[in-house]
Design an enzyme around this catalytic site. Structure first.
Site, PDB file in Angstrom:
ATOM      1  NE  ARG A  21     -40.666  -2.800 -25.078  1.00  0.00           N
ATOM      2  CZ  ARG A  21     -41.127  -1.546 -25.086  1.00  0.00           C
ATOM      3  NH1 ARG A  21     -41.399  -0.942 -23.969  1.00  0.00           N
ATOM      4  NH2 ARG A  21     -41.267  -0.901 -26.226  1.00  0.00           N
ATOM      5  N   PRO A  22     -36.406  -7.054 -24.782  1.00  0.00           N
ATOM      6  CG  PRO A  22     -36.930  -9.238 -25.393  1.00  0.00           C
ATOM      7  CD  PRO A  22     -37.400  -8.111 -24.529  1.00  0.00           C
ATOM      8  NE  ARG A  77     -41.626   7.374 -22.706  1.00  0.00           N
ATOM      9  CZ  ARG A  77     -42.017   6.097 -22.898  1.00  0.00           C
ATOM     10  NH1 ARG A  77     -42.566   5.427 -21.910  1.00  0.00           N
ATOM     11  NH2 ARG A  77     -41.854   5.504 -24.062  1.00  0.00           N
ATOM     12  CE  LYS A 107     -44.921   6.924 -27.716  1.00  0.00           C
ATOM     13  NZ  LYS A 107     -43.973   5.782 -27.693  1.00  0.00           N
ATOM     14  CG  ASN A 108     -45.246   4.458 -31.016  1.00  0.00           C
ATOM     15  OD1 ASN A 108     -44.477   5.102 -30.300  1.00  0.00           O
ATOM     16  ND2 ASN A 108     -46.142   3.630 -30.524  1.00  0.00           N
ATOM     17  CG  ASP A 117     -49.112   0.958 -27.761  1.00  0.00           C
ATOM     18  OD1 ASP A 117     -48.500   1.460 -28.725  1.00  0.00           O
ATOM     19  OD2 ASP A 117     -48.606   0.131 -26.977  1.00  0.00           O
ATOM     20  CB  CYS A 138     -39.735  -0.033 -20.552  1.00  0.00           C
ATOM     21  SG  CYS A 138     -40.984  -1.142 -21.142  1.00  0.00           S
TER      22      CYS A 138
HETATM   23  C1  EPZ Z   1     -43.432  -0.591 -30.416  1.00  0.00           C
HETATM   24  O1  EPZ Z   1     -42.557  -1.051 -29.395  1.00  0.00           O
HETATM   25  C2  EPZ Z   1     -44.101   0.646 -29.854  1.00  0.00           C
HETATM   26  N1  EPZ Z   1     -43.104   1.660 -29.561  1.00  0.00           N
HETATM   27  C3  EPZ Z   1     -44.882   0.283 -28.591  1.00  0.00           C
HETATM   28  O2  EPZ Z   1     -45.566   1.466 -28.169  1.00  0.00           O
HETATM   29  C4  EPZ Z   1     -45.909  -0.781 -28.945  1.00  0.00           C
HETATM   30  O3  EPZ Z   1     -46.590  -1.173 -27.757  1.00  0.00           O
HETATM   31  C5  EPZ Z   1     -45.200  -2.005 -29.565  1.00  0.00           C
HETATM   32  O4  EPZ Z   1     -44.434  -1.583 -30.709  1.00  0.00           O
HETATM   33  C6  EPZ Z   1     -46.182  -3.063 -30.014  1.00  0.00           C
HETATM   34  O5  EPZ Z   1     -47.075  -2.530 -30.923  1.00  0.00           O
HETATM   35  C7  EPZ Z   1     -42.608   2.408 -30.575  1.00  0.00           C
HETATM   36  O6  EPZ Z   1     -42.959   2.230 -31.720  1.00  0.00           O
HETATM   37  C8  EPZ Z   1     -41.608   3.465 -30.197  1.00  0.00           C
HETATM   38  P1  EPZ Z   1     -42.151  -4.882 -30.437  1.00  0.00           P
HETATM   39  P2  EPZ Z   1     -41.462  -2.211 -29.724  1.00  0.00           P
HETATM   40  O7  EPZ Z   1     -40.730  -4.993 -30.834  1.00  0.00           O
HETATM   41  O8  EPZ Z   1     -40.911  -1.985 -31.067  1.00  0.00           O
HETATM   42  C9  EPZ Z   1     -40.827  -8.707 -27.956  1.00  0.00           C
HETATM   43  C10 EPZ Z   1     -46.292   3.090 -26.638  1.00  0.00           C
HETATM   44  O9  EPZ Z   1     -47.046   3.019 -25.655  1.00  0.00           O
HETATM   45  N2  EPZ Z   1     -39.531  -8.552 -28.633  1.00  0.00           N
HETATM   46  O10 EPZ Z   1     -43.205  -5.069 -31.476  1.00  0.00           O
HETATM   47  O11 EPZ Z   1     -40.539  -2.294 -28.576  1.00  0.00           O
HETATM   48  C11 EPZ Z   1     -41.095  -7.567 -26.974  1.00  0.00           C
HETATM   49  O12 EPZ Z   1     -40.498  -7.870 -25.716  1.00  0.00           O
HETATM   50  C12 EPZ Z   1     -45.252   2.008 -26.868  1.00  0.00           C
HETATM   51  O13 EPZ Z   1     -46.342   4.002 -27.510  1.00  0.00           O
HETATM   52  C13 EPZ Z   1     -38.568  -9.548 -28.469  1.00  0.00           C
HETATM   53  O14 EPZ Z   1     -38.772 -10.539 -27.761  1.00  0.00           O
HETATM   54  O15 EPZ Z   1     -42.422  -3.481 -29.733  1.00  0.00           O
HETATM   55  C14 EPZ Z   1     -42.594  -7.528 -26.895  1.00  0.00           C
HETATM   56  O16 EPZ Z   1     -43.022  -8.513 -25.963  1.00  0.00           O
HETATM   57  C15 EPZ Z   1     -45.233   0.974 -25.762  1.00  0.00           C
HETATM   58  N3  EPZ Z   1     -37.364  -9.407 -29.079  1.00  0.00           N
HETATM   59  C16 EPZ Z   1     -43.030  -7.929 -28.301  1.00  0.00           C
HETATM   60  O17 EPZ Z   1     -41.883  -8.554 -28.899  1.00  0.00           O
HETATM   61  C17 EPZ Z   1     -37.080  -8.319 -29.872  1.00  0.00           C
HETATM   62  O18 EPZ Z   1     -35.967  -8.251 -30.431  1.00  0.00           O
HETATM   63  C18 EPZ Z   1     -43.452  -6.771 -29.189  1.00  0.00           C
HETATM   64  O19 EPZ Z   1     -42.383  -5.878 -29.198  1.00  0.00           O
HETATM   65  C19 EPZ Z   1     -38.075  -7.329 -30.031  1.00  0.00           C
HETATM   66  C20 EPZ Z   1     -39.291  -7.463 -29.421  1.00  0.00           C
END
Ligand code: EPZ
Length: 417
Positions: free
Chosen positions: A121-122, A397, A22-23, A305, A116
């Site tokens: 999720r900034p 999902r 998915k990711n 995850d 979410c």
């Molecule tokens: C991806 O989400 C995955 N989703 C998530 O999988 C996964 O848990 C996550 O990466 C971490 O590995 C997809 O790929 C579609 P991040 P993403 O940006 O990109 C903070 C699942 O279950 N952050 O690495 O949203 C954020 O709040 C899902 O399949 C900022 O502060 O993750 C989080 O605390 C859930 N500012 C941390 O970073 C930003 O601009 C990691 O987020 C972006 C992120």
């Protein structure tokens, strides 16, 4: 509303082929906006989030249609650069379309993606990187009005290795003049898959999987045929299912190199895990042992995850396991539901301590989020009696057919509408 019914107390025995990731497929679907011509994605998983991405592409005037497990996308006729609030809210990760639309159209109008279940999720890192590439962003009434008449490559430094920000900026940089280097980039395998897809379409991206990704922009990009990597979190889920229920399974297509921290924890717990070029086998014959503290971290650390499903597998282990969730603020929502099944778990902030119990009991439980829902299935396999799992839309999902897969692995699992 559909429900999952799982009857526990039965060792697993069987084999299943792991679905596409998915990711990986979600950023790749956004990346199709950069290519002129048809993209054929083979082994594309049929998921709610994939359907949401298809609806976004179709709302932009693109063609997208399923042929069995193949999704054919052609964005040549793209005629819009805006995504409606309703579509943006359907899927948290819809922000991933921003970079690709800017690279293609020079402007984009999207609403802030919703938060979410896992907490805020900034997307501040996405937006600051896009501004550094030359995008003007006006925030008004929850909408982002972005203009980028000329994206220019440069070094971008991420304050944390965000997966989505890395992917979004890779896509925007494909439309930028010159060279972009993303430093402190996320290193997840899905980012390597995105790089491979982009290069198959004619882009020039290198370094994915390391902390520094280099994109040479404005390469003419065309369609291609591509098969996404297998889903490493679905793999982790089914390994944990075998650990929870006991038995012996084979996961065809799974690649252990993508989830070494998860298999290390399961080996510590007492599972026998072997892998070759065709997949991963897992044998669990005795009661599991508690494992050393599990701290979630960006790849190659322990994946956030997989936290919930490993926790579920250890509910009846000997001893206590400490979990530390360092990625998301609110990723223990499955704990209360597991406690309804007789689990002994204490949560304090980012830390959760799981103390193994002798028995779990089937119960009526509710999915709180995607991986928390999968964890309920894993726990139910080890519980006495039947567990009825509600609000399974969360699970849909990310899992194409979790009941069917678990049945193929020998579990008594079914879905009722
Ligand atoms: C991806 O989400 C995955 N989703 C998530 O999988 C996964 O848990 C996550 O990466 C971490 O590995 C997809 O790929 C579609 P991040 P993403 O940006 O990109 C903070 C699942 O279950 N952050 O690495 O949203 C954020 O709040 C899902 O399949 C900022 O502060 O993750 C989080 O605390 C859930 N500012 C941390 O970073 C930003 O601009 C990691 O987020 C972006 C992120």
């Amino acid at each position: 509303m559909s429900q999952l019914l799982v009857r526990g107390g039965r060792a697993l025995a069987g084999e299943v082929t792991i679905q596409g990731a998915k990711n990986s497929v979600l950023p790749i679907l956004a990346a199709t906006i950069l290519a002129r011509g048809q993209v054929v994605l083979r082994g594309c998983p049929a998921l709610r989030d994939v359907d949401a991405s298809v609806r976004i592409l179709q709302s932009l005037g693109c063609e997208a249609r399923w042929e069995a497990d193949t999704l054919a996308v052609d964005t040549t006729a793209l005629n819009s650069c805006g995504i409606s609030d309703i579509l943006m809210r359907e899927m948290r990760s819809s922000a991933i379309f921003l970079g690709a639309i800017l690279a293609r159209c020079g402007r984009a109008d999207i609403s802030y993606p919703g938060g979410c279940e896992l907490g805020p999720r900034p997307i501040d890192l996405h937006l600051s990187g896009l501004r550094d590439l030359g995008t003007e962003i006006r925030e008004e009434g929850g909408f982002l009005h972005c203009t980028a008449p000329r994206l220019t490559g440069r070094e971008l430094v991420l304050s944390l290795p965000s997966v989505g920000a890395t992917e979004n900026l890779m896509l925007a940089a494909c439309g930028a003049e010159g060279v972009t280097v993303i430093s402190n980039a996320a290193r997840e395998p899905e980012i390597v898959d995105l790089q491979e897809f982009l290069n198959a379409c004619g882009a020039d991206v290198a370094g994915a999987g390391t902390s520094s990704v280099t994109i040479r922009g404005r390469r003419p990009m065309h369609g291609c045929e591509y098969r996404c990597m297998p889903d490493r979190i679905v793999t982790a889920t089914y390994l944990c299912a075998a650990a929870s229920a006991g038995g012996e399974i084979f996961l065809r297509g799974a690649r252990e190199c993508h989830l070494a921290t998860v298999t290390a924890a399961l080996r510590q717990a007492g599972c026998t895990i072997d892998s070759d070029g065709t997949g991963i086998s897992c044998l669990c014959r005795q009661r599991l042992r508690a494992v050393r503290p599990v701290r979630t971290a960006p790849y190659p650390g322990f994946p956030t995850d997989a936290q919930a499903v490993l926790m579920a597998a250890l509910l009846r282990s000997r001893g206590a396991t400490v979990f530390e969730e360092n990625i998301f603020e609110n990723r223990y929502r499955h704990v209360d539901e597991l406690i309804r099944m007789g689990a002994e778990i204490r949560v304090a902030g980012r830390v959760a301590v799981v103390t193994g119990v002798e028995t779990l009991s089937g119960a009526a439980v509710r999915c709180t989020d995607l991986r928390g829902g999968a964890a309920l299935c894993v726990a139910a396999l080890a519980a006495e009696g039947e567990t009825r799992i509600f609000e399974t839309g969360h699970i849909d999902r990310g899992y194409q057919d979790i009941a069917g897969d678990l049945r193929a692995l020998g579990a008594a699992a079914s879905r009722t509408e």
